[in-house]
Design a protein around this motif. Structure first.
Motif, short mmCIF file in Angstrom:
data_model
loop_
_atom_site.label_atom_id
_atom_site.label_comp_id
_atom_site.label_asym_id
_atom_site.label_seq_id
_atom_site.Cartn_x
_atom_site.Cartn_y
_atom_site.Cartn_z
N GLN A 115 0.90 -1.17 0.06
CA GLN A 115 0.02 0.03 0.09
C GLN A 115 0.87 1.39 0.02
O GLN A 115 2.05 1.14 0.76
CB GLN A 115 -0.70 -0.16 1.26
CG GLN A 115 -1.95 -1.03 1.40
CD GLN A 115 -2.70 -1.19 0.05
OE1 GLN A 115 -3.31 -0.25 -0.31
NE2 GLN A 115 -2.94 -2.30 -0.55
N PRO A 116 0.29 2.31 -0.61
CA PRO A 116 1.11 3.50 -0.59
C PRO A 116 1.57 4.05 0.81
O PRO A 116 0.58 4.08 1.75
CB PRO A 116 0.23 4.64 -1.46
CG PRO A 116 -0.45 3.56 -2.36
CD PRO A 116 -0.99 2.45 -1.33
N ASN A 117 2.58 4.45 1.14
CA ASN A 117 2.96 4.94 2.47
C ASN A 117 3.77 5.85 2.34
O ASN A 117 5.09 5.98 2.20
CB ASN A 117 3.47 3.68 3.30
CG ASN A 117 3.66 4.08 4.81
OD1 ASN A 117 3.76 5.22 5.24
ND2 ASN A 117 4.18 3.05 5.38
N PRO A 118 3.28 7.35 2.90
CA PRO A 118 4.14 8.47 2.81
C PRO A 118 5.48 8.38 3.81
O PRO A 118 6.29 9.24 3.67
CB PRO A 118 3.44 9.66 2.94
CG PRO A 118 2.08 8.83 3.65
CD PRO A 118 2.35 7.54 3.18
N ALA A 119 5.24 7.66 4.71
CA ALA A 119 6.26 7.46 5.78
C ALA A 119 7.46 6.32 5.50
O ALA A 119 8.54 6.13 6.15
CB ALA A 119 5.80 7.06 7.37
N ARG A 120 7.27 5.90 4.17
CA ARG A 120 8.26 4.82 3.69
C ARG A 120 9.58 5.21 3.32
O ARG A 120 9.83 6.32 2.65
CB ARG A 120 7.76 4.06 2.51
CG ARG A 120 8.50 2.77 2.22
CD ARG A 120 7.79 1.96 1.28
NE ARG A 120 6.77 1.32 1.80
CZ ARG A 120 5.44 0.93 1.24
NH1 ARG A 120 5.19 1.61 -0.09
NH2 ARG A 120 4.36 0.54 1.83
N VAL A 121 10.34 4.53 3.87
CA VAL A 121 12.04 4.68 3.48
C VAL A 121 12.46 3.27 2.92
O VAL A 121 11.77 2.20 3.11
CB VAL A 121 12.83 5.05 4.59
CG1 VAL A 121 12.25 6.66 4.96
CG2 VAL A 121 12.79 4.15 5.84
N ALA A 122 13.65 3.40 2.41
CA ALA A 122 14.34 2.01 2.21
C ALA A 122 15.60 2.06 2.79
O ALA A 122 16.32 2.86 3.08
CB ALA A 122 14.62 1.80 0.73
N ILE A 123 15.98 0.70 3.45
CA ILE A 123 17.19 0.60 3.96
C ILE A 123 17.91 -0.27 2.98
O ILE A 123 17.58 -1.33 2.37
CB ILE A 123 16.88 -0.37 5.20
CG1 ILE A 123 16.19 0.58 6.33
CG2 ILE A 123 18.38 -0.82 5.56
CD1 ILE A 123 15.86 -0.68 7.77
N GLU A 124 19.30 0.30 2.73
CA GLU A 124 19.96 -0.34 1.63
C GLU A 124 21.23 -0.77 2.51
O GLU A 124 21.96 -0.17 3.15
CB GLU A 124 20.32 0.55 0.30
CG GLU A 124 19.23 0.88 -0.51
CD GLU A 124 19.94 1.73 -1.71
OE1 GLU A 124 19.06 1.82 -2.78
OE2 GLU A 124 20.86 1.99 -1.90
N ILE A 125 21.51 -2.37 2.17
CA ILE A 125 22.63 -2.57 2.85
C ILE A 125 23.82 -3.12 2.05
O ILE A 125 23.58 -3.87 0.99
CB ILE A 125 22.37 -3.93 3.78
CG1 ILE A 125 21.00 -3.76 4.52
CG2 ILE A 125 23.51 -4.62 4.32
CD1 ILE A 125 20.52 -5.01 5.18
N ALA A 126 24.77 -2.26 1.90
CA ALA A 126 25.80 -2.55 1.04
C ALA A 126 26.74 -3.77 1.67
O ALA A 126 27.46 -3.68 2.50
CB ALA A 126 26.87 -1.31 0.91
N LEU A 127 26.72 -4.97 0.90
CA LEU A 127 26.79 -6.13 1.34
C LEU A 127 28.66 -6.24 1.40
O LEU A 127 29.11 -6.08 0.48
CB LEU A 127 26.55 -7.35 0.57
CG LEU A 127 24.84 -7.27 0.80
CD1 LEU A 127 24.35 -8.17 -0.40
CD2 LEU A 127 24.43 -7.56 2.03
N THR A 128 29.03 -6.70 2.60
CA THR A 128 30.53 -6.99 2.50
C THR A 128 30.96 -8.64 2.65
O THR A 128 31.90 -9.27 2.43
CB THR A 128 30.95 -6.56 3.91
OG1 THR A 128 30.45 -6.71 5.12
CG2 THR A 128 30.92 -4.74 3.73
N SER A 129 29.84 -9.40 3.34
CA SER A 129 30.09 -10.87 3.40
C SER A 129 28.76 -11.79 3.41
O SER A 129 27.87 -11.00 3.54
CB SER A 129 30.84 -11.15 4.58
OG SER A 129 30.30 -10.55 5.77
N ALA A 130 28.67 -12.73 3.22
CA ALA A 130 27.77 -13.75 3.27
C ALA A 130 28.21 -15.11 3.86
O ALA A 130 29.57 -15.41 3.64
CB ALA A 130 27.06 -14.00 1.81
N MET A 131 27.16 -15.86 4.45
CA MET A 131 27.51 -17.31 4.72
C MET A 131 26.21 -18.04 4.76
O MET A 131 25.17 -17.49 4.54
CB MET A 131 28.12 -17.19 6.22
CG MET A 131 27.23 -16.61 7.40
SD MET A 131 28.11 -16.56 8.68
CE MET A 131 28.52 -14.97 9.14
#
Length: 135
Positions: A115-131
């Motif tokens: 649903q549209p949400n004017p309070a929405r933001v995006a968290i972006e995670i610049a990846l450094t590792s995975a397991m």
């Protein structure tokens, strides 16, 4: 076993396309971990994971409190004995194009409209590792 988040292998990448919910761990200002359930997406090509949320959420507060360089976070998903963790530096994006891209990817992965949400933001995670163990 460490995994390169930019070249994770077919099984790891396929696991992140399945519609599992995840946990996001962010550091509180006092250094203790805050763990919360989220929907998330993973893009090995750009080396980013994304989460959509409200700008008033605790996870956003924790990331912003870490300063302009972002916060070290972990994003994990589990399905029975399979699991995968992505680690990196999270920043909060407020620009409409970044939010729209995060929403598009979320809707594609979870096969549901937001649903549209004017309070929405995006968290972006610049990846450094995975397991993980996905097989």
């Amino acid at each position: 076993m460490p995994i390169n988040p930019r070249e994770p292998g077919a099984a790891f990448e396929a696991f992140w396309r399945e519609p599992h919910y995840c946990t996001l761990t962010t550091p509180r200002p006092d250094g203790t971990p805050h763990v919360v359930a989220v929907g998330a997406t993973y893009d090995p090509e750009t080396g980013l994971a994304r989460v959509i949320t409200r700008k008033t959420s605790r996870k956003v507060h924790n990331i912003l409190a870490a300063g302009p360089s972002g916060a070290r976070v972990a994003l994990c998903q589990i399905d029975k004995g399979r699991w995968a963790t992505l680690e990196g530096v999270a920043t909060v994006r407020t620009d409409p194009s970044a939010i729209a891209e995060a929403v598009r990817r979320y809707e594609e992965r979870y096969q549901r409209k937001t649903q549209p949400n004017p309070a929405r933001v995006a968290i972006e995670i610049a990846l450094t590792s995975a397991m993980g163990r996905v097989g």
